[in-house]
Design a protein around this motif. Structure first.
Motif, mmCIF file in Angstrom:
data_model
loop_
_atom_site.group_PDB
_atom_site.id
_atom_site.type_symbol
_atom_site.label_atom_id
_atom_site.label_comp_id
_atom_site.label_asym_id
_atom_site.label_seq_id
_atom_site.Cartn_x
_atom_site.Cartn_y
_atom_site.Cartn_z
ATOM 1 N N SER A 73 0.797 -1.244 0.000
ATOM 2 C CA SER A 73 0.000 0.000 0.000
ATOM 3 C C SER A 73 0.820 1.279 0.000
ATOM 4 O O SER A 73 0.253 2.360 -0.194
ATOM 5 C CB SER A 73 -0.931 0.022 1.208
ATOM 6 N N LYS A 76 0.318 3.438 -2.933
ATOM 7 C CA LYS A 76 -0.898 4.256 -3.077
ATOM 8 C C LYS A 76 -0.582 5.758 -2.986
ATOM 9 O O LYS A 76 -1.311 6.587 -3.519
ATOM 10 C CB LYS A 76 -1.931 3.841 -2.018
ATOM 11 N N ASN A 123 -8.364 0.280 0.552
ATOM 12 C CA ASN A 123 -8.297 -0.419 -0.735
ATOM 13 C C ASN A 123 -9.304 0.122 -1.748
ATOM 14 O O ASN A 123 -8.977 0.287 -2.924
ATOM 15 C CB ASN A 123 -8.512 -1.910 -0.539
ATOM 16 N N CYS A 202 0.653 -3.169 -6.220
ATOM 17 C CA CYS A 202 0.979 -3.534 -4.831
ATOM 18 C C CYS A 202 2.222 -4.410 -4.762
ATOM 19 O O CYS A 202 2.915 -4.431 -3.747
ATOM 20 C CB CYS A 202 -0.196 -4.265 -4.186
#
Ligand code: GLU
Length: 313
Positions: A73, A76, A123, A202
């Motif tokens: 993550s 992100k 997510n 990811c």
């Protein structure tokens, strides 16, 4: 410990990194690696690495700081920055910027809130950001990899197809989130293609040095390693703010209390953190607490801000 480039100016982070590594080494409690992605479960929770990158690209590290791990993550942050750089405020019609207070893969809130995820780091929100990057570029993960390679200076930085496949094989919950949002019109990429992009995103393998350097634009108020602007100063502040409030799952309050920096964690055991104007950090240790944050990673960042006095507060 070593560094990548000659060091020109104070402060020298080496003594503090040495001290933190020694303290972590003496700490028995390390948490457990994520086991819902089977390949990640094999990681050794005693591993520990930490890197600090200064705005000029000087990097200090200790322990496993050059060993690649699964960024998960943490990526992100980079997809969010890329979308904001191309699309500005429009993204915020499709995703919020409030802490969720729920686990990162929760479905519950999405139904109450009509398919608009709370923030870009859970997510569901990250799937919307990757969808938007795909719409804007036609190759979301290619663009992400190119960006991370350029900023880290590591031309070999890449996806790990085994981790992506491991996650695809156990990806029902992310598939459910994507389908659910598509039913509200908040996803436009065909779901199999979107999930493939998201799982590859990811699976990026990067070291603490790579990730501390790649996040450098957040310490340089939006400026890339080559001196060009990725984000405006205001946008860089916004990304840092969303990291502070939403970057460490439903433990963001505790992380802000202990560490006092914008941060983003991943279930691979990495955490990046930013001291705007001063430096970026990345710490890695695969043992997680029950919220999904690296136990040794949070402790190390807590010790770093305490020992150096550097924080945003
Ligand atoms: N690939 C992981 C997932 O979607 C990322 C989770 C994380 O690092 O927070 O479940």
């Amino acid at each position: 410990m070593s560094r990548l480039a000659p060091h020109r100016s104070a402060p020298d982070f080496r003594p503090v990194l040495d001290r933190i590594a020694a303290e972590i080494d003496a700490t028995p409690e390390r948490g457990r690696p994520a086991d819902y992605i089977p390949l990640l479960a094999e990681a050794d929770p005693r591993r520990f690495g930490m890197a600090v990158a200064e705005p000029d690209g000087t990097v200090y590290g200790v322990g496993d700081w050059r060993r690649p791990f699964s960024a998960q993550s943490i990526t992100k942050v980079f997809t969010l920055a890329l979308v904001l750089s191309m699309d500005g405020e429009r993204l915020w019609r499709r995703v919020g910027r409030e802490p969720s207070g729920n686990p990162f893969n929760s479905l519950v809130q999405l139904e109450y809130e009509n398919g608009v995820p709370r923030n870009p780091f859970i997510n569901a929100g990250a799937l919307v950001v990757t969808d938007r990057l795909q719409e804007l570029t036609g190759d979301a993960v290619g663009r992400l990899r190119e960006f991370m390679r350029a900023e880290s200076g590591n031309a070999g930085l890449d996806f790990d197809p085994k981790v992506a496949a491991s996650e695809t094989a156990h990806g029902d919950r992310n598939a459910a989130l994507a389908h659910f949002m598509a039913s509200y019109g908040n996803i436009t990429t065909p779901i199999p293609q979107l999930l493939d992009a998201y799982f590859r995103q990811c699976s990026i393998e990067a070291s603490c040095a790579d990730l501390a350097l790649a996040a450098g634009f957040l310490a340089r108020h939006g400026t890339r390693a080559d001196g060009s602007a990725l984000l405006s100063r205001s946008q860089a502040k916004q990304v840092n703010a969303v990291m502070l409030t939403c970057g460490t799952y439903d433990a963001a309050g505790d992380f802000a209390y202990r560490v006092g920096l914008p941060g983003k964690s991943g279930v691979g055991g990495g955490i990046i953190a930013v001291v705007p104007g001063h430096c970026t950090l990345c710490v890695w240790s695969p043992g997680l607490d029950r919220r999904g944050n690296s136990v040794a990673g949070v402790t190390a960042l807590d010790r770093f801000t305490t020992l150096t006095g550097l924080s945003v507060f």
